[in-house]
Design a protein around this motif. Structure first.
Motif, PDB file in Angstrom:
ATOM      1  N   MET A   1       1.163  -1.244  -0.217  1.00 30.97           N
ATOM      2  CA  MET A   1      -0.032  -0.080  -0.243  1.00 30.97           C
ATOM      3  C   MET A   1       0.442   1.070   0.396  1.00 30.97           C
ATOM      4  O   MET A   1       2.425   1.456   0.573  1.00 30.97           O
ATOM      5  N   ASP A   2      -0.117   2.546  -0.488  1.00 32.83           N
ATOM      6  CA  ASP A   2       1.213   3.676  -0.395  1.00 32.83           C
ATOM      7  C   ASP A   2       1.306   4.882   0.182  1.00 32.83           C
ATOM      8  O   ASP A   2       1.996   5.194   0.785  1.00 32.83           O
ATOM      9  N   GLN A   3       0.317   4.675   1.176  1.00 34.10           N
ATOM     10  CA  GLN A   3      -0.945   5.271   2.402  1.00 34.10           C
ATOM     11  C   GLN A   3      -0.875   4.523   3.251  1.00 34.10           C
ATOM     12  O   GLN A   3      -1.377   3.514   3.020  1.00 34.10           O
ATOM     13  N   PRO A   4       0.244   4.266   4.372  1.00 31.77           N
ATOM     14  CA  PRO A   4      -0.277   3.273   5.745  1.00 31.77           C
ATOM     15  C   PRO A   4      -1.923   4.230   6.176  1.00 31.77           C
ATOM     16  O   PRO A   4      -1.559   4.894   5.969  1.00 31.77           O
ATOM     17  N   ILE A   5      -2.512   3.214   6.392  1.00 31.06           N
ATOM     18  CA  ILE A   5      -3.603   2.838   6.849  1.00 31.06           C
ATOM     19  C   ILE A   5      -3.366   3.529   8.653  1.00 31.06           C
ATOM     20  O   ILE A   5      -2.763   2.862   9.178  1.00 31.06           O
ATOM     21  N   THR A   6      -3.537   4.271   9.282  1.00 26.58           N
ATOM     22  CA  THR A   6      -3.797   5.361  10.580  1.00 26.58           C
ATOM     23  C   THR A   6      -5.058   4.823  11.598  1.00 26.58           C
ATOM     24  O   THR A   6      -5.219   5.350  12.823  1.00 26.58           O
ATOM     25  N   PHE A   7      -6.071   4.359  10.683  1.00 32.05           N
ATOM     26  CA  PHE A   7      -7.329   4.402  11.927  1.00 32.05           C
ATOM     27  C   PHE A   7      -7.568   3.222  12.575  1.00 32.05           C
ATOM     28  O   PHE A   7      -7.471   2.062  11.508  1.00 32.05           O
ATOM     29  N   SER A   8      -7.747   2.918  13.205  1.00 38.54           N
ATOM     30  CA  SER A   8      -8.453   1.485  14.072  1.00 38.54           C
ATOM     31  C   SER A   8      -8.780   1.446  15.354  1.00 38.54           C
ATOM     32  O   SER A   8      -8.953   2.930  16.266  1.00 38.54           O
ATOM     33  N   LEU A   9      -9.614   1.361  15.860  1.00 41.12           N
ATOM     34  CA  LEU A   9     -10.199   1.331  16.884  1.00 41.12           C
ATOM     35  C   LEU A   9     -10.598   0.090  17.979  1.00 41.12           C
ATOM     36  O   LEU A   9     -11.275  -0.827  17.571  1.00 41.12           O
ATOM     37  N   ILE A  10     -10.305  -0.191  19.139  1.00 40.64           N
ATOM     38  CA  ILE A  10     -10.447  -0.865  20.120  1.00 40.64           C
ATOM     39  C   ILE A  10     -10.926  -0.770  21.446  1.00 40.64           C
ATOM     40  O   ILE A  10     -10.648   0.392  21.816  1.00 40.64           O
ATOM     41  N   LEU A  11     -12.116  -1.652  21.062  1.00 42.60           N
ATOM     42  CA  LEU A  11     -12.751  -1.592  22.392  1.00 42.60           C
ATOM     43  C   LEU A  11     -12.734  -2.736  23.263  1.00 42.60           C
ATOM     44  O   LEU A  11     -12.751  -3.686  22.800  1.00 42.60           O
ATOM     45  N   VAL A  12     -12.950  -2.304  24.275  1.00 44.69           N
ATOM     46  CA  VAL A  12     -12.398  -3.335  25.661  1.00 44.69           C
ATOM     47  C   VAL A  12     -14.144  -3.237  26.729  1.00 44.69           C
ATOM     48  O   VAL A  12     -14.217  -2.176  26.994  1.00 44.69           O
ATOM     49  N   ASP A  13     -14.260  -4.820  27.008  1.00 44.51           N
ATOM     50  CA  ASP A  13     -14.713  -5.116  28.268  1.00 44.51           C
ATOM     51  C   ASP A  13     -14.677  -5.826  29.459  1.00 44.51           C
ATOM     52  O   ASP A  13     -13.808  -6.669  29.157  1.00 44.51           O
ATOM     53  N   THR A  14     -14.301  -5.757  30.340  1.00 44.13           N
ATOM     54  CA  THR A  14     -14.048  -6.253  31.442  1.00 44.13           C
ATOM     55  C   THR A  14     -14.479  -7.146  32.017  1.00 44.13           C
ATOM     56  O   THR A  14     -14.336  -7.907  32.944  1.00 44.13           O
ATOM     57  N   ASP A  15     -15.754  -7.180  31.727  1.00 43.44           N
ATOM     58  CA  ASP A  15     -17.139  -7.709  32.518  1.00 43.44           C
ATOM     59  C   ASP A  15     -17.539  -9.033  32.447  1.00 43.44           C
ATOM     60  O   ASP A  15     -17.453 -10.167  32.974  1.00 43.44           O
ATOM     61  N   GLY A  16     -16.977  -9.261  30.324  1.00 42.99           N
ATOM     62  CA  GLY A  16     -17.715 -10.605  30.459  1.00 42.99           C
ATOM     63  C   GLY A  16     -18.981 -10.334  29.411  1.00 42.99           C
ATOM     64  O   GLY A  16     -19.380 -12.073  29.580  1.00 42.99           O
ATOM     65  N   THR A  17     -20.087  -9.748  29.869  1.00 42.30           N
ATOM     66  CA  THR A  17     -21.338  -9.774  30.068  1.00 42.30           C
ATOM     67  C   THR A  17     -21.629 -10.186  28.080  1.00 42.30           C
ATOM     68  O   THR A  17     -21.357  -9.018  27.489  1.00 42.30           O
ATOM     69  N   TYR A  18     -22.547 -10.899  27.537  1.00 43.51           N
ATOM     70  CA  TYR A  18     -22.923 -10.660  26.631  1.00 43.51           C
ATOM     71  C   TYR A  18     -22.943  -9.206  26.091  1.00 43.51           C
ATOM     72  O   TYR A  18     -23.275  -8.812  25.147  1.00 43.51           O
ATOM     73  N   SER A  19     -24.353  -8.501  27.085  1.00 37.47           N
ATOM     74  CA  SER A  19     -25.140  -7.060  26.618  1.00 37.47           C
ATOM     75  C   SER A  19     -23.288  -5.938  26.429  1.00 37.47           C
ATOM     76  O   SER A  19     -24.115  -5.589  25.413  1.00 37.47           O
ATOM     77  N   ASN A  20     -22.456  -6.830  27.612  1.00 39.01           N
ATOM     78  CA  ASN A  20     -20.967  -5.759  26.804  1.00 39.01           C
ATOM     79  C   ASN A  20     -20.874  -5.741  25.963  1.00 39.01           C
ATOM     80  O   ASN A  20     -20.460  -5.163  24.814  1.00 39.01           O
ATOM     81  N   LEU A  21     -20.428  -7.304  24.942  1.00 36.29           N
ATOM     82  CA  LEU A  21     -20.194  -7.375  23.808  1.00 36.29           C
ATOM     83  C   LEU A  21     -21.098  -6.758  23.035  1.00 36.29           C
ATOM     84  O   LEU A  21     -20.617  -5.993  21.157  1.00 36.29           O
TER      85      LEU A  21
END
Length: 385
Positions: A1-21
């Motif tokens: 790729m000519d231009q590096p991609i800079t977008f990313s989004l990392i989302l974290v839940d530490t409770d482990g519930t289905y609703s949070n996922l």
């Protein structure tokens, strides 16, 4: 790729519930994700009944797995989930029947040639308790070879009960493999830190991931004699895995190295491992010291960084769960060693897996055990790297 991609989004839940996922998935889509990587802990207790309807309704490709533990921004989680929003669509290919002795993996791998672009990254995720993982990887590499870079690992539970563990647009899947084509470069490091201790032994009987005899004797008898004599402990008084975690097998490689195999449990004199062990092969019993394993984590990060010319989008780690059981409280040092080598601001996420997948030196694609595989995803690399 000519231009590096800079977008990313990392989302974290530490409770482990289905609703949070579910909330994380919605937030990732709202942020513009064009595909989704999902990593979750086995302790969350996710089931197909909970997840299938929502996974099937996702408007973008989804892949990932349920692992014994996960790593979120360098922190080890025993409960929780990660959703990584990727800025481009990916192609996800699912191969069913990972334990089926009659499944033709070569024909399925051939179908990928029309869809997989050269020089892309293939994330390979498998049900870590599947019985023919190495057979699949051999076929995949025979067809695609060095035209791609590979990184991945085995999903599943430390209960060693096989159950649905791979996220897909079809739902939560069991006894399958995912081949995910990602149009981003990756720099990869692979290290383990174990050394030969006893052997060699000749594998005189084996099938799939089960060793029946070593040197024409019941495999467990041979293994027990060595381990009990060195450790001063008895398998009769200890849980099998609690003692075996310090004494993995090593299969001889052509490059004077060993491919590590974790024995999971003994059954009627046989030893069941994570990953196949072929008959007529040379095995060693390995041993490791904490300092050797921790030094391997530094080497792994350094190897992944070699040739990088711009910061990666994120660092993706597959680190064997049995390393955590061996290092115990010192495992945090392993993660810290890796983080210390990364460029500032690069997030570290990943899984503590049942086996790791990588191309170790442009020779073959292997299912590794007790090993660290680190991928720096999205950074541009020097020509020829």
């Amino acid at each position: 790729m000519d231009q590096p991609i800079t977008f990313s989004l990392i989302l974290v839940d530490t409770d482990g519930t289905y609703s949070n996922l579910a909330r994380l998935l919605d937030n990732a889509l709202s942020a513009g994700a064009r595909s989704l990587l999902v990593l979750a802990c086995d302790a969350n207790g996710f089931t197909s009944a909970q997840l299938d309807q929502d996974l099937q309704a996702l408007p973008v490709p989804v892949f990932g797995g349920v692992f014994p533990e996960i790593v979120a921004d360098g922190q080890r989680l025993q409960r929780g989930s990660i959703v990584c929003a990727l800025p481009m669509p990916v192609e996800v290919f699912t191969i069913h029947g990972l334990s089926d002795p009659d499944e033709d993996f070569y024909t399925q791998a051939e179908k990928l040639t029309a869809c997989v672009r050269q020089n892309c990254t293939l994330a390979v995720l498998v049900d870590g308790l599947g019985k023919r993982i190495s057979a699949l990887l051999e076929c995949l590499y025979e067809v695609l070879g060095t035209s791609c870079r590979y990184i991945g690992g085995g999903a599943g539970s430390l209960s060693f009960e096989q159950k649905p563990c791979l996220f897909s647009n079809q739902g939560l899947l069991e006894d399958c493999a995912q081949i995910v084509a990602i149009d981003l470069p990756v720099g990869i490091g692979i290290e383990h830190g174990w050394h030969k201790f006893a052997g060699p032994f000749f594998v005189t009987g084996a099938f799939d991931n089960t060793i029946t005899t070593l040197d024409y004797r019941p495999a467990f008898d041979v293994y027990r004699e060595v381990v009990e004599a060195d450790s001063g402990r008895s398998f009769s008084d200890s849980g099998f895995f609690d003692l075996a975690k310090a004494y993995p097998f090593g299969m001889e490689r052509l490059k004077n190295d060993v491919l590590v195999r974790d024995p999971l449990f003994a059954e009627k004199g046989r030893l069941v491992c994570v990953g196949e062990v072929p008959v007529n092969h040379i095995l060693y019993i390995l041993k490791g010291e904490a300092e050797n394993l921790l030094d391997a984590s530094r080497q792994c990060a350094s190897a992944a960084l070699h040739g990088q010319t711009s910061p990666p989008l994120f660092a993706l780690l597959f680190d064997c769960i049995s390393r955590t059981l061996f290092l115990q409280e010192r495992f945090t040092e392993e993660i810290d060693n890796i983080r210390a080598e990364l460029p500032a601001g690069v997030p570290l996420l990943g899984a503590l897996s049942l086996g790791e997948i990588a191309d170790a030196g442009n020779i073959c694609l292997e299912f590794l055990n007790k090993t660290i595989v680190l991928g720096l995803v999205g950074g541009t690399r020097e020509a020829g790297e």
